[in-house]
Every structure is written in C-alpha cells, then in structure tokens.
Design a protein around this motif. Structure first.
Motif, PDB file in Angstrom:
ATOM      1  N   GLU A   1     -14.018  19.878 -25.495  1.00  0.00           N
ATOM      2  CA  GLU A   1     -14.695  19.258 -26.629  1.00  0.00           C
ATOM      3  C   GLU A   1     -13.846  18.128 -27.215  1.00  0.00           C
ATOM      4  OE1 GLU A   1     -15.420  22.447 -29.288  1.00  0.00           O
ATOM      5  OE2 GLU A   1     -16.853  23.464 -27.964  1.00  0.00           O
ATOM      6  N   LEU A   2     -12.528  18.313 -27.191  1.00  0.00           N
ATOM      7  CA  LEU A   2     -11.624  17.323 -27.770  1.00  0.00           C
ATOM      8  C   LEU A   2     -11.428  16.125 -26.850  1.00  0.00           C
ATOM      9  CD1 LEU A   2      -9.500  16.558 -29.970  1.00  0.00           C
ATOM     10  CD2 LEU A   2      -7.822  17.842 -28.618  1.00  0.00           C
ATOM     11  N   THR A   3     -11.215  16.382 -25.554  1.00  0.00           N
ATOM     12  CA  THR A   3     -10.818  15.318 -24.625  1.00  0.00           C
ATOM     13  C   THR A   3     -11.958  14.776 -23.780  1.00  0.00           C
ATOM     14  OG1 THR A   3     -10.273  16.885 -22.863  1.00  0.00           O
ATOM     15  CG2 THR A   3      -8.513  16.345 -24.441  1.00  0.00           C
ATOM     16  N   GLY A   4     -13.042  15.546 -23.651  1.00  0.00           N
ATOM     17  CA  GLY A   4     -14.114  15.147 -22.757  1.00  0.00           C
ATOM     18  C   GLY A   4     -13.843  15.494 -21.304  1.00  0.00           C
ATOM     19  N   ILE A   5     -12.713  16.155 -21.026  1.00  0.00           N
ATOM     20  CA  ILE A   5     -12.383  16.589 -19.665  1.00  0.00           C
ATOM     21  C   ILE A   5     -12.930  18.001 -19.464  1.00  0.00           C
ATOM     22  CG2 ILE A   5     -10.522  17.092 -18.036  1.00  0.00           C
ATOM     23  CD1 ILE A   5      -8.801  15.078 -19.592  1.00  0.00           C
ATOM     24  N   ALA A   6     -13.860  18.165 -18.551  1.00  0.00           N
ATOM     25  CA  ALA A   6     -14.504  19.457 -18.339  1.00  0.00           C
ATOM     26  C   ALA A   6     -13.519  20.475 -17.776  1.00  0.00           C
ATOM     27  CB  ALA A   6     -15.687  19.295 -17.389  1.00  0.00           C
ATOM     28  N   SER A   7     -13.741  21.739 -18.119  1.00  0.00           N
ATOM     29  CA  SER A   7     -12.873  22.808 -17.616  1.00  0.00           C
ATOM     30  C   SER A   7     -12.851  22.835 -16.095  1.00  0.00           C
ATOM     31  CB  SER A   7     -13.357  24.164 -18.151  1.00  0.00           C
ATOM     32  OG  SER A   7     -13.308  24.175 -19.557  1.00  0.00           O
ATOM     33  N   SER A   8     -13.983  22.467 -15.465  1.00  0.00           N
ATOM     34  CA  SER A   8     -14.061  22.479 -13.996  1.00  0.00           C
ATOM     35  C   SER A   8     -13.186  21.397 -13.370  1.00  0.00           C
ATOM     36  CB  SER A   8     -15.511  22.286 -13.557  1.00  0.00           C
ATOM     37  OG  SER A   8     -16.025  21.057 -14.071  1.00  0.00           O
ATOM     38  N   GLU A   9     -12.784  20.397 -14.173  1.00  0.00           N
ATOM     39  CA  GLU A   9     -11.968  19.303 -13.654  1.00  0.00           C
ATOM     40  C   GLU A   9     -10.483  19.501 -13.939  1.00  0.00           C
ATOM     41  OE1 GLU A   9     -13.471  15.891 -15.664  1.00  0.00           O
ATOM     42  OE2 GLU A   9     -15.466  16.021 -14.778  1.00  0.00           O
ATOM     43  N   ILE A  10     -10.141  20.575 -14.644  1.00  0.00           N
ATOM     44  CA  ILE A  10      -8.793  20.680 -15.190  1.00  0.00           C
ATOM     45  C   ILE A  10      -7.732  20.790 -14.107  1.00  0.00           C
ATOM     46  CG2 ILE A  10      -8.754  23.203 -15.455  1.00  0.00           C
ATOM     47  CD1 ILE A  10      -7.343  20.510 -17.854  1.00  0.00           C
ATOM     48  N   GLN A  11      -8.055  21.395 -12.964  1.00  0.00           N
ATOM     49  CA  GLN A  11      -7.040  21.545 -11.914  1.00  0.00           C
ATOM     50  C   GLN A  11      -6.689  20.217 -11.256  1.00  0.00           C
ATOM     51  OE1 GLN A  11      -8.265  24.650  -9.215  1.00  0.00           O
ATOM     52  NE2 GLN A  11      -7.551  26.267 -10.592  1.00  0.00           N
ATOM     53  N   GLN A  12      -7.541  19.212 -11.404  1.00  0.00           N
ATOM     54  CA  GLN A  12      -7.237  17.881 -10.864  1.00  0.00           C
ATOM     55  C   GLN A  12      -6.735  16.921 -11.952  1.00  0.00           C
ATOM     56  OE1 GLN A  12     -10.422  19.422  -9.898  1.00  0.00           O
ATOM     57  NE2 GLN A  12      -9.103  20.239  -8.275  1.00  0.00           N
ATOM     58  N   THR A  13      -6.471  17.461 -13.128  1.00  0.00           N
ATOM     59  CA  THR A  13      -6.087  16.630 -14.266  1.00  0.00           C
ATOM     60  C   THR A  13      -4.566  16.535 -14.389  1.00  0.00           C
ATOM     61  OG1 THR A  13      -8.091  17.247 -15.475  1.00  0.00           O
ATOM     62  CG2 THR A  13      -6.269  16.346 -16.775  1.00  0.00           C
ATOM     63  N   GLU A  14      -4.064  15.312 -14.524  1.00  0.00           N
ATOM     64  CA  GLU A  14      -2.640  15.078 -14.756  1.00  0.00           C
ATOM     65  C   GLU A  14      -2.383  14.998 -16.261  1.00  0.00           C
ATOM     66  OE1 GLU A  14      -0.261  14.840 -12.486  1.00  0.00           O
ATOM     67  OE2 GLU A  14      -1.530  14.891 -10.711  1.00  0.00           O
ATOM     68  N   LEU A  15      -1.153  15.296 -16.670  1.00  0.00           N
ATOM     69  CA  LEU A  15      -0.803  15.202 -18.085  1.00  0.00           C
ATOM     70  C   LEU A  15      -1.047  13.789 -18.615  1.00  0.00           C
ATOM     71  CD1 LEU A  15       2.563  17.208 -18.136  1.00  0.00           C
ATOM     72  CD2 LEU A  15       0.304  18.011 -18.839  1.00  0.00           C
ATOM     73  N   SER A  16      -0.786  12.801 -17.763  1.00  0.00           N
ATOM     74  CA  SER A  16      -0.949  11.408 -18.185  1.00  0.00           C
ATOM     75  C   SER A  16      -2.407  11.034 -18.445  1.00  0.00           C
ATOM     76  CB  SER A  16      -0.365  10.462 -17.133  1.00  0.00           C
ATOM     77  OG  SER A  16      -0.978  10.681 -15.869  1.00  0.00           O
ATOM     78  N   ASP A  17      -3.366  11.908 -18.020  1.00  0.00           N
ATOM     79  CA  ASP A  17      -4.779  11.623 -18.240  1.00  0.00           C
ATOM     80  C   ASP A  17      -5.181  11.795 -19.700  1.00  0.00           C
ATOM     81  OD1 ASP A  17      -5.119  11.095 -15.572  1.00  0.00           O
ATOM     82  OD2 ASP A  17      -5.837  13.101 -15.069  1.00  0.00           O
ATOM     83  N   PHE A  18      -4.392  12.584 -20.461  1.00  0.00           N
ATOM     84  CA  PHE A  18      -4.817  12.831 -21.838  1.00  0.00           C
ATOM     85  C   PHE A  18      -3.678  12.837 -22.860  1.00  0.00           C
ATOM     86  CE2 PHE A  18      -4.000  16.928 -19.909  1.00  0.00           C
ATOM     87  CZ  PHE A  18      -3.309  17.636 -20.882  1.00  0.00           C
ATOM     88  N   ILE A  19      -2.430  12.719 -22.407  1.00  0.00           N
ATOM     89  CA  ILE A  19      -1.305  12.672 -23.343  1.00  0.00           C
ATOM     90  C   ILE A  19      -0.833  11.229 -23.483  1.00  0.00           C
ATOM     91  CG2 ILE A  19       1.104  13.379 -23.699  1.00  0.00           C
ATOM     92  CD1 ILE A  19       0.413  16.030 -22.362  1.00  0.00           C
ATOM     93  N   HIS A  20      -0.528  10.823 -24.690  1.00  0.00           N
ATOM     94  CA  HIS A  20      -0.065   9.457 -24.953  1.00  0.00           C
ATOM     95  C   HIS A  20       1.140   9.147 -24.069  1.00  0.00           C
ATOM     96  CE1 HIS A  20       1.364   5.905 -27.047  1.00  0.00           C
ATOM     97  NE2 HIS A  20       0.287   5.906 -27.806  1.00  0.00           N
ATOM     98  N   GLU A  21       1.145   7.950 -23.471  1.00  0.00           N
ATOM     99  CA  GLU A  21       2.201   7.608 -22.507  1.00  0.00           C
ATOM    100  C   GLU A  21       3.594   7.670 -23.125  1.00  0.00           C
ATOM    101  OE1 GLU A  21       2.066   2.717 -22.937  1.00  0.00           O
ATOM    102  OE2 GLU A  21       1.425   3.675 -21.078  1.00  0.00           O
ATOM    103  N   ASP A  22       3.708   7.374 -24.434  1.00  0.00           N
ATOM    104  CA  ASP A  22       5.016   7.420 -25.081  1.00  0.00           C
ATOM    105  C   ASP A  22       5.495   8.845 -25.323  1.00  0.00           C
ATOM    106  OD1 ASP A  22       5.031   4.704 -25.092  1.00  0.00           O
ATOM    107  OD2 ASP A  22       4.399   4.481 -27.180  1.00  0.00           O
ATOM    108  N   ASP A  23       4.590   9.831 -25.176  1.00  0.00           N
ATOM    109  CA  ASP A  23       4.941  11.231 -25.448  1.00  0.00           C
ATOM    110  C   ASP A  23       5.119  12.063 -24.184  1.00  0.00           C
ATOM    111  OD1 ASP A  23       4.759  10.587 -28.083  1.00  0.00           O
ATOM    112  OD2 ASP A  23       2.796  11.493 -28.412  1.00  0.00           O
ATOM    113  N   ILE A  24       4.835  11.475 -23.018  1.00  0.00           N
ATOM    114  CA  ILE A  24       4.913  12.237 -21.769  1.00  0.00           C
ATOM    115  C   ILE A  24       6.302  12.852 -21.583  1.00  0.00           C
ATOM    116  CG2 ILE A  24       4.920  12.044 -19.251  1.00  0.00           C
ATOM    117  CD1 ILE A  24       2.152  12.141 -20.265  1.00  0.00           C
TER     118      ILE A  24
END
Length: 419
Positions: free
Chosen positions: A332-355
């Motif tokens: 709900e927060l990110t728009g990334i579906a739970s079914s897609e989470i295993q293909q999701t990288e941290l950089s897809d939703f975390i600010h680049e300065d905070d990685i």
C-alpha cells in the motif's frame, strides 16, 4: 567610444543625424556591457575565497555534451587552458583516465533531474597533470523558470586532500574499514577541529564533509555541553578522552537536538594525536521505545498494521538480500505488490542516500544483534517518507548462525521527526 569606432559609424551612417544616433546607441550598449562586466567581477570577487574557477555551459547533457560559453580567469589559471580553447569545447576536456565514472554518472543524473550537484573527482590540466576538482553546479533559469544553462563553481582541493592524508593515516581511515563503518564516527585534532567524519555521522548531523571541516566539535553541541568540551581542548590531555563515555546533545543542521552517547579514544597518526568519537543515537532509541510502549509485545505484532509493515529477508550475497515476505501495508505504501517482492532490490524503494546506512543496519543484525535505523522509503506517488526500522536476527535451529533478518518498519515517526 574610441575614435576608430566613431569614424566607422560615420562612414556607415547616411547623414550626420543618423551618425549621432548611432553614437548614442553604441555608447548605451557599451555602458550596459561595462555594468554587466562590473557585476560579474563583483560576483567573482565575492566567491574567490571559496572557488578557483567558474564555468557556464549550455543545457545539453548527452553527446556531444554541454558546450562551454564562459570561463573566468580562475579557470585558465587552474587548468592552463585559455578562454579561446575552452569556449565551444565541453567540460570533458578536463577528464582522463582517473576521472571517476561513477561520480560523472551521478552528476549527469542530478542535472537531468534539474538538481544542483556537489562532488569531486580527478581532472587533468592542459599539461596532463592531475588535480582533484571539486564542483558546485547549479542551474541558471530564465524569467519563466526554465533552465537555460549550468554554472559550475570549481575548486582545486588537491593540497587539502594531501593534508588530510597526512593527518589521518590509511590505517585509521574508517570509511574503508568494515567494522568501523558500522559506527557513527568523527576524528578530531588536538584543537577540536573535525578532521574527517564517516557517512553515518554526516547522515546523523545533516552537514556535509566540507561544512564539518569548518567547525569545532563543540559548535555541534547544545548547552551546557559546549563549554565542557571546549575546555578539554584548551590544554589537550589524552587522559581526558581515552575510553571515556559522555552523554551529550548534538544540534543538527535543522536546529534539532539529538541525544547521543559519545565514546572517545585517542589514536596516533604520523606523530599527531587524533580523538576518535563514536556516537550512539539515544534519541532514536527513545522514539522506538515510545512507539512500542503499550503495544503488543509479540514482535510480529508490535507495530500498528494500519501504518506499518513487517518483513523477512535472507542474505544471498554481499550487500544483497532477498525478501521472504512483506505484509500488505508495504504494498500500500510503495505500490510494489507482495508477489513481486522476491525480485525487488533495496534500491527500488529506499532513498539512494540511505542505502549504505540500511546495509550497515542489516550487517549489525547479521552479527547477531537487534538494531534500529531511520531512513527514507519511496512511496507509490514518488515521494519519500521517513521510517524507523527495528530488525532482529532470525537464528538457525542450533542458534549458531543468523539465517535471516526479521524486521518491523514504522512510518509513525514522532514529533521529533528528523531530529
């Protein structure tokens, strides 16, 4: 107007009245030129102490790249190129073998977004010698607010970098040490000057490296700690610092106070004493405890599911993780579906300065210690929201190895947000 110009105007004019009008117009243009030149000189004099060179370029970023339309005298002194050689060329004329491609890619990305850029890398003078060029690049806009050009203020920081290396030896360069990089650190000289700081400290305090180098450590502290620390550097005694812990409040760039525990130790580098201070953010811990107070103590249900989410992830390679699951609020927060989470990288939703701080956060947990961290997550609207993450190790059946990380992430940042 000189005599030659007057004669030319009279030759081109059809009569004496026309010649006088042309003289008046020409004089007006000369006055405007002289005024503009005076204003430019005032600007250059105002920033001369901070920047050696000024370049103005056109807007194009892709090949053949932006064209230089103006350089000041400082540019010719710093690089050895004349104005004629620079104008019409591109800033790539200064690049070479050791120029950091990653820095250039970040620069290009920022400029494409219409954002200012601050950074440095190796550049080359006309004679082929290297220097470390620090850029401060900003957009120039027209009356409609449209970006028309870029202005780049540049500074040769080669000698400063050499000085820093003499003060802080490579054997105590903490940004490159895996263990030390998990901590929040600064190094001070015997006068209390901030010699260097790691990214975790810069994230905590909100000042960049160059801003910190202009400060004494007590200038970052809230009363009554200022005088206490100032007096410690009036007459420097290693015994006042070695293995000592202090509870102090820092003041970040936004003016907010951050309660920290500071642990100091003294190091020797090239015959000089360095005070290294490690900070632990007690304000963040207090906010975590405040949010947890009164909530269900079962870890999987400690946060409010209407605002927050839980997750589990596994380490699959160095600095790479694969999610096992996230709860629905994440989608709900990110728009990334739970079914897609295993293909999701941290950089897809975390600010680049905070990685980097998130990776360090997970490393602490993989070492077997629960940890908290604050960072920014990208929402499905494209904005960033501040979150606080509490993560703990998930051990194997023998409790000898951390097999996964279980976390609970809260968007409920208290009134001390961004403190």
């Amino acid at each position: 107007m000189n005599q030659k110009h007057k004669e030319t105007l009279h030759q081109l004019a059809k009569d004496e009245d026309s010649a006088k009008k042309l003289e008046g117009l020409f004089s007006e243009l000369e006055n405007e030129r002289d005024t503009a030149k005076e204003h430019l000189n005032l600007l250059e004099n105002a920033i001369r102490s901070d920047y050696d060179s000024i370049i103005i370029t056109t807007l194009e970023l892709d090949k053949p790249g932006p064209q230089i339309v103006y350089v000041n005298d400082g540019f010719t002194r710093m690089t050895g190129y004349s104005r004629d050689e620079a104008i019409g060329n591109t800033p790539r004329m200064l690049q070479g073998e050791k120029t950091d491609r990653a820095v250039l890619d970040k620069l290009k990305k920022r400029l494409k977004e219409g954002q200012a850029f601050f950074g440095h890398t190796v550049n080359y003078r006309k004679d082929g010698t290297e220097f470390i060029n620090q850029w401060d690049i900003h957009p120039l806009t027209n009356e409609e607010g449209e970006i028309t050009h870029w202005v780049s203020y540049q500074h040769d920081i080669t000698e400063r970098k050499r000085s820093e290396k003499r003060v802080v030896d490579t054997n105590i360069e903490f940004d490159k040490l895996a263990e030390e990089s998990k901590k929040t650190l600064i190094d001070l000289d015997e006068q209390g000057n901030i010699v260097t700081s790691n990214k975790a400290f810069r994230d905590l305090i909100g000042f960049d490296n160059d801003e910190l180098k202009k400060k004494k450590v007590w200038e970052l502290m809230a009363d009554p700690h200022v005088e206490t620390f100032r007096h410690k550097f009036d007459v420097f005694k290693p015994s006042d610092f070695d293995d000592k812990a202090y509870r102090v409040s820092l003041v970040n760039k936004k003016g907010n106070e951050i309660e920290v525990e500071a642990k100091a130790r003294v190091l020797s580098s090239n015959g000089q004493k360095i005070v290294r201070i490690a900070f632990e953010n007690k304000s963040l811990q207090k906010r975590i405890m405040s949010m947890l107070a009164g909530r269900d103590k079962d870890f999987d249900r400690v946060f409010d599911k209407s605002k927050d989410f839980n997750y589990k992830l596994f380490p699959v390679a160095e600095n790479h993780y694969q999610f096992d699951y996230v709860t629905e609020t994440f989608s709900e927060l990110t728009g990334i579906a739970s079914s897609e989470i295993q293909q999701t990288e941290l950089s897809d939703f975390i600010h680049e300065d905070d990685i980097e701080k998130v990776l360090n956060h997970f490393e602490v947990v993989l070492d077997g210690k629960p940890n908290t961290e604050q960072f920014r997550i990208k929402t499905k609207e494209g904005d960033y929201v501040e979150v606080i993450d509490y993560a703990k190790p998930d051990w194997d059946i023998d409790e000898s190895t951390v097999k996964a990380i279980k976390g609970a992430t809260s968007t409920e940042v208290s009134s001390e947000k961004n403190a």
